[in-house]
Design an enzyme around this catalytic site. Structure first.
Site, PDB file in Angstrom:
ATOM      1  N   HIS A  50     -22.942  13.685  24.618  1.00 50.31           N
ATOM      2  CA  HIS A  50     -23.574  12.576  25.370  1.00 50.31           C
ATOM      3  C   HIS A  50     -22.504  11.684  25.978  1.00 50.31           C
ATOM      4  O   HIS A  50     -22.265  10.593  25.469  1.00 50.31           O
ATOM      5  CB  HIS A  50     -24.472  11.763  24.429  1.00 50.31           C
ATOM      6  N   PHE A  51     -21.858  11.946  26.947  1.00 52.33           N
ATOM      7  CA  PHE A  51     -21.881  13.117  27.804  1.00 52.33           C
ATOM      8  C   PHE A  51     -20.462  13.660  27.889  1.00 52.33           C
ATOM      9  O   PHE A  51     -19.523  12.854  27.963  1.00 52.33           O
ATOM     10  CB  PHE A  51     -22.367  12.741  29.203  1.00 52.33           C
TER      11      PHE A  51
END
Length: 148
Positions: A50-51
């Protein structure tokens, strides 16, 4: 100077790695208000997905950190309860807002004010800031269950 360090926080909250999201309590008025801190590091397990290439702390985890601070607010300073055997549960989240991303290296300040309590139900307002800017806020409701 910390009012509660991580070892003392572990006496109040049942959460453990990787889900304990409060590192210190900076100030507290029992059952009224609490200010806590979460150091956000690149080593957080959620950053791998993420991410990739642009790590951002998930908003739901910011709200969870606020909820953990709220549970600390409800139990800090209470000698009449067995904090080791009490679990707090969300019963509602309202007005959740996310204003800016929280990234590795940020220091998340979690401010929680209890708005009201009826028996074993609390309603509070939480605001998470980074460098004095609001990252997220929410009104949360929670209750508890003694597990012994």
């Amino acid at each position: 100077m910390a009012l509660l360090d991580i070892h003392q926080i572990r006496n109040y909250l049942p959460h453990r790695y990787p889900f304990l999201l409060v590192d210190r309590v900076l100030e507290a008025v029992p059952e009224e208000r609490l200010v806590a801190l979460k150091n956000v590091t690149y080593n957080e397990p959620f950053f791998t997905g993420h991410f990739p290439g642009r790590p951002v702390m998930p908003g739901v985890l910011i709200v969870e950190a606020l909820a953990q601070a709220a549970a600390l607010t409800a139990s800090y300073g209470r000698e009449d309860i067995d904090t080791q055997n009490r679990v707090y549960y969300f019963t509602g989240i309202d007005k959740a807002r996310f204003k800016q991303p929280v990234e590795p290296g940020d220091q998340l300040i979690l401010e929680v004010d209890i708005l009201r309590r009826i028996k074993n139900m609390w309603k509070c307002k939480g605001v998470a800031t980074v460098d004095g800017k609001v990252a997220a806020s929410a009104e949360m409701m929670f209750t508890f269950k003694d597990i012994v």
